[in-house]
Design a protein around this motif. Structure first.
Motif, PDB file in Angstrom:
ATOM      1  N   GLU A   1       7.689 -64.763 -51.517  1.00  0.00           N
ATOM      2  CA  GLU A   1       8.311 -66.098 -51.459  1.00  0.00           C
ATOM      3  C   GLU A   1       8.892 -66.438 -52.832  1.00  0.00           C
ATOM      4  O   GLU A   1       8.199 -66.336 -53.839  1.00  0.00           O
ATOM      5  CB  GLU A   1       7.249 -67.121 -51.029  1.00  0.00           C
TER       6      GLU A   1
ATOM      7  N   ARG B   1      11.724 -82.367 -43.449  1.00  0.00           N
ATOM      8  CA  ARG B   1      12.234 -81.461 -42.401  1.00  0.00           C
ATOM      9  C   ARG B   1      11.468 -81.730 -41.110  1.00  0.00           C
ATOM     10  O   ARG B   1      11.403 -82.890 -40.712  1.00  0.00           O
ATOM     11  CB  ARG B   1      12.195 -80.011 -42.864  1.00  0.00           C
TER      12      ARG B   1
ATOM     13  N   HIS C   1       8.504 -82.797 -35.501  1.00  0.00           N
ATOM     14  CA  HIS C   1       7.989 -82.628 -34.142  1.00  0.00           C
ATOM     15  C   HIS C   1       7.684 -81.158 -33.856  1.00  0.00           C
ATOM     16  O   HIS C   1       8.454 -80.273 -34.230  1.00  0.00           O
ATOM     17  CB  HIS C   1       9.060 -83.115 -33.134  1.00  0.00           C
TER      18      HIS C   1
ATOM     19  N   PHE D   1      13.739 -62.111 -53.359  1.00  0.00           N
ATOM     20  CA  PHE D   1      14.342 -60.901 -52.773  1.00  0.00           C
ATOM     21  C   PHE D   1      15.786 -60.774 -53.241  1.00  0.00           C
ATOM     22  O   PHE D   1      16.517 -61.760 -53.302  1.00  0.00           O
ATOM     23  CB  PHE D   1      14.294 -61.019 -51.249  1.00  0.00           C
TER      24      PHE D   1
ATOM     25  N   ASP E   1      14.824 -69.734 -39.135  1.00  0.00           N
ATOM     26  CA  ASP E   1      16.152 -70.220 -39.525  1.00  0.00           C
ATOM     27  C   ASP E   1      17.073 -69.100 -40.012  1.00  0.00           C
ATOM     28  O   ASP E   1      18.288 -69.261 -39.996  1.00  0.00           O
ATOM     29  CB  ASP E   1      16.033 -71.277 -40.636  1.00  0.00           C
TER      30      ASP E   1
ATOM     31  N   LEU F   1      12.016 -75.423 -35.931  1.00  0.00           N
ATOM     32  CA  LEU F   1      10.776 -74.764 -36.342  1.00  0.00           C
ATOM     33  C   LEU F   1      10.060 -74.175 -35.118  1.00  0.00           C
ATOM     34  O   LEU F   1       9.561 -73.051 -35.163  1.00  0.00           O
ATOM     35  CB  LEU F   1       9.875 -75.784 -37.055  1.00  0.00           C
ATOM     36  N   CYS F   2      10.037 -74.942 -34.028  1.00  0.00           N
ATOM     37  CA  CYS F   2       9.369 -74.440 -32.811  1.00  0.00           C
ATOM     38  C   CYS F   2       9.963 -73.092 -32.404  1.00  0.00           C
ATOM     39  O   CYS F   2       9.230 -72.161 -32.038  1.00  0.00           O
ATOM     40  CB  CYS F   2       9.530 -75.435 -31.659  1.00  0.00           C
TER      41      CYS F   2
HETATM   42  C1  LIG Z   1      16.082 -83.079 -41.179  1.00  0.00           C
HETATM   43  C2  LIG Z   1      15.440 -81.958 -40.424  1.00  0.00           C
HETATM   44  C3  LIG Z   1      14.615 -82.256 -39.361  1.00  0.00           C
HETATM   45  C4  LIG Z   1      14.022 -81.231 -38.626  1.00  0.00           C
HETATM   46  N1  LIG Z   1      13.214 -81.558 -37.590  1.00  0.00           N
HETATM   47  C5  LIG Z   1      12.622 -80.586 -36.876  1.00  0.00           C
HETATM   48  C6  LIG Z   1      11.697 -80.909 -35.847  1.00  0.00           C
HETATM   49  O1  LIG Z   1      11.391 -82.072 -35.597  1.00  0.00           O
HETATM   50  N2  LIG Z   1      11.128 -79.892 -35.147  1.00  0.00           N
HETATM   51  C7  LIG Z   1      11.401 -78.589 -35.420  1.00  0.00           C
HETATM   52  O2  LIG Z   1      10.862 -77.708 -34.729  1.00  0.00           O
HETATM   53  N3  LIG Z   1      12.256 -78.250 -36.427  1.00  0.00           N
HETATM   54  C8  LIG Z   1      12.851 -79.208 -37.162  1.00  0.00           C
HETATM   55  N4  LIG Z   1      13.655 -78.877 -38.214  1.00  0.00           N
HETATM   56  C9  LIG Z   1      13.888 -77.456 -38.536  1.00  0.00           C
HETATM   57  C10 LIG Z   1      12.755 -76.825 -39.351  1.00  0.00           C
HETATM   58  O3  LIG Z   1      12.456 -77.574 -40.486  1.00  0.00           O
HETATM   59  C11 LIG Z   1      13.163 -75.411 -39.720  1.00  0.00           C
HETATM   60  O4  LIG Z   1      13.593 -74.760 -38.545  1.00  0.00           O
HETATM   61  C12 LIG Z   1      12.014 -74.629 -40.341  1.00  0.00           C
HETATM   62  O5  LIG Z   1      11.654 -75.120 -41.600  1.00  0.00           O
HETATM   63  C13 LIG Z   1      12.410 -73.159 -40.488  1.00  0.00           C
HETATM   64  O6  LIG Z   1      11.331 -72.440 -40.995  1.00  0.00           O
HETATM   65  P1  LIG Z   1      11.573 -71.011 -41.658  1.00  0.00           P
HETATM   66  O7  LIG Z   1      10.236 -70.563 -42.116  1.00  0.00           O
HETATM   67  O8  LIG Z   1      12.381 -70.175 -40.746  1.00  0.00           O
HETATM   68  O9  LIG Z   1      12.541 -71.306 -42.885  1.00  0.00           O
HETATM   69  P2  LIG Z   1      12.245 -72.156 -44.193  1.00  0.00           P
HETATM   70  O10 LIG Z   1      11.284 -73.241 -43.915  1.00  0.00           O
HETATM   71  O11 LIG Z   1      13.556 -72.522 -44.765  1.00  0.00           O
HETATM   72  O12 LIG Z   1      11.513 -71.135 -45.150  1.00  0.00           O
HETATM   73  C14 LIG Z   1      12.224 -70.063 -45.745  1.00  0.00           C
HETATM   74  C15 LIG Z   1      11.473 -69.642 -46.998  1.00  0.00           C
HETATM   75  O13 LIG Z   1      12.125 -68.509 -47.548  1.00  0.00           O
HETATM   76  C16 LIG Z   1      12.162 -68.638 -48.961  1.00  0.00           C
HETATM   77  N5  LIG Z   1      13.276 -67.825 -49.460  1.00  0.00           N
HETATM   78  C17 LIG Z   1      14.593 -68.073 -49.328  1.00  0.00           C
HETATM   79  N6  LIG Z   1      15.311 -67.112 -49.938  1.00  0.00           N
HETATM   80  C18 LIG Z   1      14.409 -66.233 -50.453  1.00  0.00           C
HETATM   81  C19 LIG Z   1      14.538 -65.024 -51.219  1.00  0.00           C
HETATM   82  N7  LIG Z   1      15.754 -64.529 -51.568  1.00  0.00           N
HETATM   83  N8  LIG Z   1      13.414 -64.393 -51.596  1.00  0.00           N
HETATM   84  C20 LIG Z   1      12.178 -64.872 -51.259  1.00  0.00           C
HETATM   85  N9  LIG Z   1      12.009 -66.022 -50.556  1.00  0.00           N
HETATM   86  C21 LIG Z   1      13.116 -66.685 -50.155  1.00  0.00           C
HETATM   87  C22 LIG Z   1      12.361 -70.130 -49.156  1.00  0.00           C
HETATM   88  O14 LIG Z   1      11.959 -70.535 -50.463  1.00  0.00           O
HETATM   89  C23 LIG Z   1      11.489 -70.721 -48.070  1.00  0.00           C
HETATM   90  O15 LIG Z   1      10.180 -70.972 -48.493  1.00  0.00           O
HETATM   91  C24 LIG Z   1      14.266 -79.888 -38.976  1.00  0.00           C
HETATM   92  C25 LIG Z   1      15.091 -79.583 -40.051  1.00  0.00           C
HETATM   93  C26 LIG Z   1      15.658 -80.603 -40.770  1.00  0.00           C
HETATM   94  C27 LIG Z   1      16.529 -80.261 -41.947  1.00  0.00           C
END
Ligand SMILES: Cc1cc2nc3c(=O)[nH]c(=O)nc-3n(C[C@H](O)[C@H](O)[C@H](O)COP(=O)(O)OP(=O)(O)OC[C@H]3O[C@@H](n4cnc5c(N)ncnc54)[C@H](O)[C@@H]3O)c2cc1C
Length: 491
Positions: free
Chosen positions: A34, A44, A47, A132, A286, A299-300
């Motif tokens: 990370e 973010r 829900h 990365f 994402d 996130l779900c």
């Molecule tokens: C305003 C808002 C409201 C939302 N509401 C909802 C909701 O109600 N319900 C829901 O299900 N979803 C919701 N979402 C979406 C949800 O927040 C995301 O889908 C979720 O955080 C994605 O998780 P992830 O682990 O895939 O990515 P992220 O949470 O973005 O995590 C990615 C990680 O990778 C790390 N990273 C990035 N690049 C590198 C690299 N080169 N090397 C090493 N590490 C790296 C980052 O630092 C980060 O920690 C919302 C989003 C927003 C913006």
């Protein structure tokens, strides 16, 4: 080069850490690399649905997540005058998974719970401050290069999963591109600390007011969220100003009832990666798909990716399945994600109308539809798996398998806690399926299953089946005769 771990996960967000926990339960060794020192602090997800809580149950964090979550039983889309355009019944009671259908949360608290859990695991490790940069794959595995405080480091693993979020560097270096589903709207999101909950709405609301499309939703205990669409000409710098935010909140008459905790401006997109896998490199969360947050499903969807791909990687790493099993990952997950994005887009396109005549036309059309008993609304559900590692043609193949629960001595007892992880073969007969390595055989007459026997028998009756084989992600592989199912699963 020797392998450092079975699976290298790039990105320690909620999807990466959940995947690591699931994989280590599958017997795989995992490193999560990370880039950031800490959990992402800005607003973010608010829900999560019942299915996600069941995944959290499996990795041992459900009780902690639920302790601070709140149920929301209604999600209303209102005109500027307060008339209902669409209303979704998100149900206060348990969903099919045995957990409340709709749970309002605080994402950093969930991420903290996941990381604490990871720290207790012997085969999984989080390395913070590892960024990365590049990777090379060969027949044995993937070597990935990271910038760290101690200089450049390389890690080698059999598989690499990019869980590195919307700006995924893993996705970039593979050259995988997105399908752009054409949504691009800027919104200000503010989270508040609640001092007087009695003065706040109890339902989740979308105010479809062309003068300022606005979201107002519950969050985890003690917090409430508002989101305000930016109007043409407004800049991010302008709208994050506290005085500007106070003006936006004034019509809600919540002065003294809440204080501002955090704020951020996002552009909401709808994107889906064309390929979720390139050989030994996979994308999840994402990194693979993004959607506007109106359905509360970004996130779900990422957690469902993790649940899907983890048991497949586990089986391959243990030598029980061929690598081609990974071909089913995108086949199974993409249609579900596309359907969810369609729903989020429908909701977003309903809300994000700032042209008054267009909003008036929308209101007239949707109110008319509702008067005739039609239009969107009611429950929220998304498609089952229709192709992949399922016994196509057998009743219920690809459907979500419910989790019956009952109260024992005042405490809830859930099916998964009794049957444990891995695939299950549940049959009516005491000798269902005979012995099959790796399969948990369960029959309805077992004393342990007594609290759930009626529910399970009813489920089998409705499918006219003697037995069901349930995959580790709790989707149905197939129904039929126990021995036939076991043979098909092992083949
Ligand atoms: C305003 C808002 C409201 C939302 N509401 C909802 C909701 O109600 N319900 C829901 O299900 N979803 C919701 N979402 C979406 C949800 O927040 C995301 O889908 C979720 O955080 C994605 O998780 P992830 O682990 O895939 O990515 P992220 O949470 O973005 O995590 C990615 C990680 O990778 C790390 N990273 C990035 N690049 C590198 C690299 N080169 N090397 C090493 N590490 C790296 C980052 O630092 C980060 O920690 C919302 C989003 C927003 C913006």
């Amino acid at each position: 080069m020797a392998l450092d771990c079975d699976v290298l996960i790039v990105g320690g967000g909620p999807v990466g850490v959940t995947l690591a926990l699931l994989l280590q339960d599958e017997g795989a060794s995992v490193i999560v690399a990370e880039q950031a020192a800490d959990i992402y602090p800005l607003p973010r997800a608010a829900h999560i649905d019942h299915e996600i809580v069941r995944v959290f149950q499996r990795i041992g964090v459900a009780d902690e997540v639920m302790a601070s979550s709140r149920c929301a039983d209604r999600y209303d889309f209102l005109t500027a005058a307060g008339e209902v355009l669409m209303s979704f019944d998100t149900g206060a009671g348990p969903g099919p998974s045995g957990w409340p259908a709709s749970n309002m949360i605080h994402q950093p608290s969930i991420e903290a719970a996941l990381r604490l859990r990871l720290a207790t695991k012997p085969r999984a490790e989080l390395r913070s401050g590892w960024t990365f940069g590049a990777m090379r794959a060969d027949d044995e595995g993937v070597a990935a290069d990271f910038s760290t405080a101690d200089g450049e480091q390389t890690l080698k693993a059999r598989y690499l999963v990019g869980c590195d979020g919307a700006r995924s560097a893993v996705r970039d270096v593979t050259g995988i591109v997105f399908d752009d589903l054409q949504f691009d709207e800027p919104w200000l999101v503010i989270d508040t600390i609640v001092h007087d909950a009695a003065r706040l709405p109890r339902a989740n609301l979308q105010i479809c007011d062309p003068a300022r499309p606005t979201t107002c939703v519950l969050m985890g205990e003690g917090r409430h969220r508002w989101e305000f669409m930016l109007l043409p000409g407004e800049t991010a710098e302008q709208v994050v100003d506290d005085a500007f935010i106070a003006d936006l909140l004034r019509p809600w008459e919540v002065e003294g009832a809440v204080t501002l905790e955090r704020k951020a401006v996002y552009r909401f997109h709808a994107l889906i990666a064309r390929d979720w896998r390139q050989g030994r490199v996979l994308l999840a969360g994402d990194a693979a798909h993004q959607m506007p947050p109106f359905a509360g499903q970004g996130l779900c969807s990422g957690i469902r990716d993790a649940a899907n791909v983890s048991w497949k990687l586990g089986a391959i790493i243990r030598g029980e399945a061929a690598e081609s099993l990974l071909d089913t990952y995108q086949t199974e997950r993409e249609p579900n994600v596309r359907a969810i994005i369609d729903m989020a887009l429908m909701m977003g396109r309903t809300v994000c109308i700032t042209d008054p005549p267009a909003a008036a036309a929308r209101d007239a059309a949707m109110l008319g539809q509702r008067q005739r008993g039609g239009g969107p609304g009611g429950g929220l559900s998304y498609p089952p798996i229709s192709a992949g590692r399922i016994l196509v043609g057998s009743a219920a193949a690809g459907e979500y398998f419910p989790q019956p629960w009952s109260r024992q001595e005042g405490q809830p007892l859930r099916l998964d806690d009794v049957l444990g992880g891995g695939p299950w073969l549940i049959g009516r007969s005491p000798r269902a399926g005979g012995a099959h390595p790796g399969l948990r055989l369960a029959c309805l007459a077992e004393p342990e299953l007594a609290p759930f026997a009626d529910d399970l028998a009813g489920w089998l009756d409705r499918r006219g089946a003697a037995a069901v084989l349930v995959r580790p992600d709790r989707y149905v592989f197939g129904t039929g005769e126990a021995d036939d199912l076991a043979r098909a699963w092992m083949s």
